[in-house]
Design a protein around this motif. Structure first.
Motif, PDB file in Angstrom:
ATOM      1  N   LYS A 140     109.490 -27.230   1.797  1.00 11.83           N
ATOM      2  CA  LYS A 140     110.081 -26.874   0.535  1.00 11.83           C
ATOM      3  C   LYS A 140     111.389 -27.519   0.584  1.00 11.83           C
ATOM      4  O   LYS A 140     112.087 -27.988  -0.489  1.00 11.83           O
ATOM      5  CB  LYS A 140     110.721 -25.438   0.782  1.00 11.83           C
ATOM      6  N   LEU A 141     112.136 -28.067   1.795  1.00 11.66           N
ATOM      7  CA  LEU A 141     113.340 -28.640   1.737  1.00 11.66           C
ATOM      8  C   LEU A 141     113.180 -30.087   1.622  1.00 11.66           C
ATOM      9  O   LEU A 141     114.124 -30.867   0.943  1.00 11.66           O
ATOM     10  CB  LEU A 141     114.091 -28.203   3.375  1.00 11.66           C
ATOM     11  N   ILE A 142     112.144 -30.949   2.149  1.00 13.98           N
ATOM     12  CA  ILE A 142     111.884 -32.161   2.141  1.00 13.98           C
ATOM     13  C   ILE A 142     112.233 -32.736   0.477  1.00 13.98           C
ATOM     14  O   ILE A 142     112.821 -33.985   0.291  1.00 13.98           O
ATOM     15  CB  ILE A 142     110.513 -32.591   2.448  1.00 13.98           C
ATOM     16  N   PRO A 143     111.438 -32.084  -0.480  1.00 12.43           N
ATOM     17  CA  PRO A 143     111.863 -32.628  -1.960  1.00 12.43           C
ATOM     18  C   PRO A 143     113.105 -32.668  -2.298  1.00 12.43           C
ATOM     19  O   PRO A 143     113.642 -33.574  -2.914  1.00 12.43           O
ATOM     20  CB  PRO A 143     110.879 -31.492  -2.702  1.00 12.43           C
ATOM     21  N   ILE A 144     113.849 -31.708  -1.722  1.00 11.90           N
ATOM     22  CA  ILE A 144     115.514 -31.587  -2.109  1.00 11.90           C
ATOM     23  C   ILE A 144     116.105 -32.958  -1.414  1.00 11.90           C
ATOM     24  O   ILE A 144     116.935 -33.449  -2.131  1.00 11.90           O
ATOM     25  CB  ILE A 144     116.276 -30.484  -1.654  1.00 11.90           C
ATOM     26  N   CYS A 145     115.775 -33.418  -0.185  1.00 13.62           N
ATOM     27  CA  CYS A 145     116.251 -34.263   0.341  1.00 13.62           C
ATOM     28  C   CYS A 145     115.823 -35.764  -0.051  1.00 13.62           C
ATOM     29  O   CYS A 145     116.627 -36.639  -0.235  1.00 13.62           O
ATOM     30  CB  CYS A 145     115.580 -34.259   1.981  1.00 13.62           C
ATOM     31  N   THR A 166     111.912 -39.005  -6.524  1.00 13.52           N
ATOM     32  CA  THR A 166     111.296 -38.096  -7.192  1.00 13.52           C
ATOM     33  C   THR A 166     110.042 -37.471  -6.449  1.00 13.52           C
ATOM     34  O   THR A 166     109.193 -38.081  -5.786  1.00 13.52           O
ATOM     35  CB  THR A 166     110.636 -37.945  -8.585  1.00 13.52           C
ATOM     36  N   ILE A 167     109.694 -36.077  -6.482  1.00 15.51           N
ATOM     37  CA  ILE A 167     108.688 -35.382  -5.611  1.00 15.51           C
ATOM     38  C   ILE A 167     107.236 -35.926  -6.539  1.00 15.51           C
ATOM     39  O   ILE A 167     106.237 -35.797  -6.173  1.00 15.51           O
ATOM     40  CB  ILE A 167     108.822 -33.895  -5.567  1.00 15.51           C
ATOM     41  N   TYR A 168     107.630 -36.352  -7.884  1.00 16.60           N
ATOM     42  CA  TYR A 168     106.281 -36.650  -8.653  1.00 16.60           C
ATOM     43  C   TYR A 168     105.875 -37.693  -8.067  1.00 16.60           C
ATOM     44  O   TYR A 168     104.637 -38.335  -7.966  1.00 16.60           O
ATOM     45  CB  TYR A 168     106.603 -36.525 -10.117  1.00 16.60           C
ATOM     46  N   THR A 169     106.839 -39.038  -7.825  1.00 15.62           N
ATOM     47  CA  THR A 169     106.609 -40.264  -7.381  1.00 15.62           C
ATOM     48  C   THR A 169     105.595 -40.130  -5.785  1.00 15.62           C
ATOM     49  O   THR A 169     104.619 -40.560  -5.576  1.00 15.62           O
ATOM     50  CB  THR A 169     107.483 -41.154  -7.241  1.00 15.62           C
ATOM     51  N   VAL A 170     106.217 -39.287  -4.923  1.00 15.10           N
ATOM     52  CA  VAL A 170     106.024 -38.886  -3.606  1.00 15.10           C
ATOM     53  C   VAL A 170     104.194 -38.418  -3.834  1.00 15.10           C
ATOM     54  O   VAL A 170     103.343 -38.710  -3.463  1.00 15.10           O
ATOM     55  CB  VAL A 170     106.518 -37.739  -2.985  1.00 15.10           C
ATOM     56  N   ASN A 171     103.850 -37.597  -4.919  1.00 16.86           N
ATOM     57  CA  ASN A 171     102.721 -36.924  -4.925  1.00 16.86           C
ATOM     58  C   ASN A 171     101.675 -37.903  -5.642  1.00 16.86           C
ATOM     59  O   ASN A 171     100.526 -38.163  -5.176  1.00 16.86           O
ATOM     60  CB  ASN A 171     102.726 -35.692  -5.877  1.00 16.86           C
ATOM     61  N   GLU A 172     102.220 -38.732  -6.236  1.00 14.35           N
ATOM     62  CA  GLU A 172     101.498 -40.013  -6.672  1.00 14.35           C
ATOM     63  C   GLU A 172     101.033 -40.901  -5.636  1.00 14.35           C
ATOM     64  O   GLU A 172      99.732 -41.380  -5.636  1.00 14.35           O
ATOM     65  CB  GLU A 172     102.043 -41.081  -7.676  1.00 14.35           C
ATOM     66  N   PHE A 173     101.911 -41.159  -4.660  1.00 15.98           N
ATOM     67  CA  PHE A 173     101.435 -41.747  -3.309  1.00 15.98           C
ATOM     68  C   PHE A 173     100.668 -41.300  -2.738  1.00 15.98           C
ATOM     69  O   PHE A 173      99.485 -41.859  -2.370  1.00 15.98           O
ATOM     70  CB  PHE A 173     102.876 -42.300  -2.631  1.00 15.98           C
TER      71      PHE A 173
END
Length: 159
Positions: free
Chosen positions: A88-93, A135-142
């Motif tokens: 939950k915290l990592i996306p904020i970081c 962005t968490i969206y880019t993370v999820n794409e990766f």
């Protein structure tokens, strides 16, 4: 001012302390050189300090890029939510543009496990952080492209 360089890393301090033998003068010199300028008592202290040092950051944009509801983000930033989960915290970081060292410092303050380079999902997150993904969206794409399931809670925040 870049907070990562203002605050000595724990690893660096431990390496420097290895050089100090049973010599009180050397200890005092070390203490003078590395007097902590910042002491973070809580995760919210650290996050608010980080935002203050990075005036380009806006909490509204952080919440959007991290894919978290503003009400939940506000609880973390104002200290009412003291121990958000690791994923939950990592996306904020990530949305704040923190380095790996800064992210792990936030995780320690939240009493959450640090990113583990032996964990497949954490490997991917470390790469995203090192590549300055914001962005968490880019993370999820990766993660999807790497055929890795997102860690629980990182894709859709079930709060």
């Amino acid at each position: 001012m870049n907070s990562e360089h203002d605050i000595e890393s724990t690893e660096h301090l431990l390496q420097e302390l290895k050089k100090i033998k049973l010599d009180p003068k050397a200890l005092h010199a070390f203490q003078e050189q590395y007097t902590p300028h910042y002491s973070f008592q809580s995760l919210s202290d650290y996050l608010n300090y980080y935002i203050a040092e990075h005036p380009d950051l806006e909490t509204r944009k952080i919440y959007i890029d991290a894919n978290i509801p503003p009400s939940y983000g506000n609880q973390i930033f104002n200290g009412t939510k003291k121990r958000p989960g690791k994923y939950k915290l990592i996306p904020i970081c990530i949305a704040m543009g923190m380095s790996l060292t800064e992210t792990n410092r936030a995780l320690r303050l939240a009493k959450a496990p640090e990113l583990d380079p032996r964990n497949k999902q954490d490997m991917a997150l470390i790469i995203c952080i090192n590549e300055k993904v914001r962005t968490i969206y880019t993370v999820n794409e990766f993660l999807e492209a790497a055929e890795l399931p997102p860690p629980s809670g990182i894709l859709n925040h079930e709060i």
